[in-house]
Design an enzyme around this catalytic site. Sequence first.
Site, short mmCIF file in Angstrom:
data_model
loop_
_atom_site.label_atom_id
_atom_site.label_comp_id
_atom_site.label_asym_id
_atom_site.label_seq_id
_atom_site.Cartn_x
_atom_site.Cartn_y
_atom_site.Cartn_z
N ARG A 118 4.28 -12.92 -12.08
CA ARG A 118 3.49 -11.96 -11.30
C ARG A 118 3.04 -12.59 -9.98
NH1 ARG A 118 -1.93 -11.47 -11.20
NH2 ARG A 118 -2.21 -12.40 -13.26
N TYR A 173 6.18 11.23 4.75
CA TYR A 173 6.53 11.43 3.36
C TYR A 173 5.32 11.95 2.58
CZ TYR A 173 7.58 10.15 -1.48
OH TYR A 173 7.76 10.16 -2.85
N ASP A 216 6.37 2.30 9.21
CA ASP A 216 7.31 2.52 8.12
C ASP A 216 8.71 2.54 8.73
OD1 ASP A 216 9.03 3.64 6.15
OD2 ASP A 216 7.32 4.54 5.15
#
Length: 371
Positions: free
Chosen positions: A40, A92, A164
């Site tokens: 992780r 989006y 983005d």
Amino acid sequence: MVHGSGEWEDQTGCISIPIYQSATFKHKGLNQSTGYDYSRLQNPTREELEKTIAKLEGGKEGLAFSTGMAAIDCVARLLKPGEHIIISDDLYGGTYRLFEDVYKVYGIESTYVDTTDLEKITMELKDNTKAIYMETPSNPMMKVSDIGKISALAKEKGLITIVDNTFLTPYFQRPMDFGADIVVHSGTKFLGGHNDTLAGLLVASREDLIEKLRFTQVSIGATLSPFDSWLILRGIKTLAIRLEKQQENAKHIALWLKNCDAVEKVYYPGFKEHEGYEISLKQTSGFGSIISFTVKEKKAIGKVLEEVEIVTFAESLGGVESLITYPYLQTHASIPEEIRNRMGVTDKLLRLSVGIENVNDIIYDLSKSLN
């Protein structure tokens, strides 16, 4: 792109980095570590991907997440309750949902602005504004924002600029070359390129931001698995040749759609009459392979979606297979209808992600239902 970060070496001489499918790593003794403790926190396969995307984008460090939304969530957590962010109004639907339905509850203010208009951005700045988030080209209306001008404004005001870059990738556009602080990717799309895995990526250019983003990444735990990291690395190896072929196909298809009697309007930055064409020439090396278009009659929507065979009616984009999506009820369904209609995301709009199939086959497939 083909060789990755160039930093990874192995005594075996492997051409492809191994998939380190291990949850944890052995310590030789107290206070002795190989640099890897728990997957992780970090994993060699994911680390290679993070170094690769950072190198491609020209940033200091990259971070890999289990999905694109997990990456955007990590960025959102840079904001504190009572702070404000300006966001592209055409974006989006999942990003809109995240800020409106999740972070609004925690006191994060969001204003949706046409980021192609610098004056409108300036008018919406507040004392508590901390960041500007833009999609360029935007999803699905393909609006192009001037990264350089917006980044300059942000630096003047002490704000973070977030871009983005999913639609163009660092192959066609490198926002950090124009002053962006953070670049976001849905690695699921063009970087992976085969519609077979989910991934999200961030690249940051500032050490202070990297420290905060990395802390959130490992604390929340939505990190990318070793196998999915390897799939994205494999996809990046062919990114250049895929994007060149997809863009070549898209140019032909966009022109065909423009001359199709059933089509009302085509949204593609590669057209000289596109409002963002000149900005694209300045900040990109290509126009990509996403095309949105409206049909003259709504009944054509169902006909197209039901009759296409080579083109697949499915959500997502950027893979080698051509996909067609109905944003009104799919990717942008979470955005209020009033806003959708104002933006042009109407019930007559379709978004096409052009793949690498034979371009004549794609056009023939579309023509069966549109003509």
